[in-house]
Design a protein around this motif. Structure first.
Motif, PDB file in Angstrom:
ATOM      1  N   SER A 126       5.917  -8.385  22.011  1.00 36.33           N
ATOM      2  CA  SER A 126       7.195  -8.566  22.191  1.00 36.33           C
ATOM      3  C   SER A 126       7.855 -10.029  22.427  1.00 36.33           C
ATOM      4  N   GLY A 127       6.941 -10.499  23.214  1.00 39.11           N
ATOM      5  CA  GLY A 127       7.088 -12.209  23.556  1.00 39.11           C
ATOM      6  C   GLY A 127       7.529 -12.426  24.959  1.00 39.11           C
ATOM      7  N   VAL A 140      11.832  -5.972  26.885  1.00 36.90           N
ATOM      8  CA  VAL A 140      11.933  -6.904  25.761  1.00 36.90           C
ATOM      9  C   VAL A 140      11.653  -6.203  24.568  1.00 36.90           C
ATOM     10  N   ILE A 141      12.155  -6.459  23.519  1.00 42.88           N
ATOM     11  CA  ILE A 141      11.654  -5.887  22.268  1.00 42.88           C
ATOM     12  C   ILE A 141      11.771  -6.803  21.158  1.00 42.88           C
ATOM     13  N   SER A 142      11.406  -6.798  20.240  1.00 49.53           N
ATOM     14  CA  SER A 142      11.332  -7.562  18.912  1.00 49.53           C
ATOM     15  C   SER A 142      11.407  -7.069  17.793  1.00 49.53           C
ATOM     16  N   ASN A 155      14.070  -9.903  20.878  1.00 57.54           N
ATOM     17  CA  ASN A 155      13.752 -11.114  20.708  1.00 57.54           C
ATOM     18  C   ASN A 155      13.051 -11.567  19.414  1.00 57.54           C
ATOM     19  N   LYS A 156      12.662 -12.797  19.012  1.00 57.68           N
ATOM     20  CA  LYS A 156      12.003 -13.264  17.716  1.00 57.68           C
ATOM     21  C   LYS A 156      13.258 -13.222  16.765  1.00 57.68           C
ATOM     22  N   MET A 157      14.448 -13.644  17.167  1.00 58.18           N
ATOM     23  CA  MET A 157      15.585 -13.558  16.158  1.00 58.18           C
ATOM     24  C   MET A 157      15.189 -14.693  14.943  1.00 58.18           C
ATOM     25  N   LYS A 208      10.968 -19.129  21.002  1.00 57.18           N
ATOM     26  CA  LYS A 208      10.589 -20.291  20.508  1.00 57.18           C
ATOM     27  C   LYS A 208      11.623 -21.375  20.209  1.00 57.18           C
ATOM     28  N   THR A 209      12.781 -21.046  20.079  1.00 56.78           N
ATOM     29  CA  THR A 209      13.724 -22.271  20.048  1.00 56.78           C
ATOM     30  C   THR A 209      14.864 -22.071  20.978  1.00 56.78           C
ATOM     31  N   ASN A 210      14.387 -21.432  21.998  1.00 58.26           N
ATOM     32  CA  ASN A 210      15.490 -21.246  23.311  1.00 58.26           C
ATOM     33  C   ASN A 210      16.837 -20.645  22.840  1.00 58.26           C
TER      34      ASN A 210
END
Length: 214
Positions: A44-45, A142-144, A168-170, A202-204
């Motif tokens: 999930s990150g 945290v889920i993605s 996460n991981k939008m 990854k991109t904040n």
């Protein structure tokens, strides 16, 4: 009789864990340390999210540290230390979650006078950690977007028992067959109106908002 005995043992274990968790929280508060239990599925990150948050905290003058929980190995621990974040590796062996007793022992090995914020990265799992609070100020799930849009409906307990849920991981949401609005609706239903915090480690994206909540 067998069922009654099983229920009694389970109740005793959960009660014991709760008591040790309360002791952990009091111990951390006595040192002026805020803490958060980061839960979530494998992949999930969690690790990158914690790393980015800890780096942001250091830039703002905080002193974060991490307890990295995993079944075996020290891959996450290595990632934290490579980013300059003080960390402690905590392997559970066959256990699918951390518990308060494990964290109690881990605190013995941390220099609590040198930190003011503690991240505890739980074992990747959306089921067992829900029953075992560790003694932290906040619990985060945290889920993605890669996990599907039915995650909240399938595992409501961990979401209802947590303070914050991060999606996460939008950055790759447009490429996934997941209905984000459905996830948000399910989460609001399960939690009585709370909203998901959307991030991309990854991109904040969303990290400042999450940091303020923590």
């Amino acid at each position: 009789m067998h069922k009654i005995a099983d229920i009694s043992v389970e109740a005793d274990i959960l009660a014991c864990n709760k008591k040790i968790g309360e002791d952990n929280l009091n111990r951390l508060h006595a040192k002026g340390i805020t803490s958060v239990d980061f839960m979530g599925a494998i992949g999930s990150g969690k690790t990158l999210l914690i790393t980015k948050l800890a780096v942001l905290m250091k830039e703002k003058g905080f002193r974060p540290a991490v307890i990295a929980g995993d079944l075996v190995g020290q891959d996450d621990y290595n990632r934290f230390t490579a980013a300059g974040i003080p960390a402690l590796n905590l392997n559970t062996g066959k256990e699918c979650h951390l518990d308060a007793h494990m964290v109690d022992h881990a605190l013995d090995d941390l220099d609590l006078d040198s930190i003011d914020f503690l991240f505890i990265e739980n074992v990747g799992n959306l089921v067992c950690p829900a029953d075992f609070p560790l003694g932290t100020d906040r619990r985060v799930v945290v889920i993605s977007v890669t996990e599907g849009d039915d995650m909240v409906r399938k595992q409501p307990m961990i979401f209802s028992s947590s303070d914050i849920t991060v999606l996460n991981k939008m950055d790759i949401a447009p490429y996934m067959d997941s209905d984000i609005s459905l996830l948000e609706k399910d989460y609001a239903t399960v939690t009585g109106g709370k909203k998901l915090i959307k991030t991309c480690a990854k991109t904040n994206e969303g990290l400042e908002e999450l940091l303020k909540l923590l």
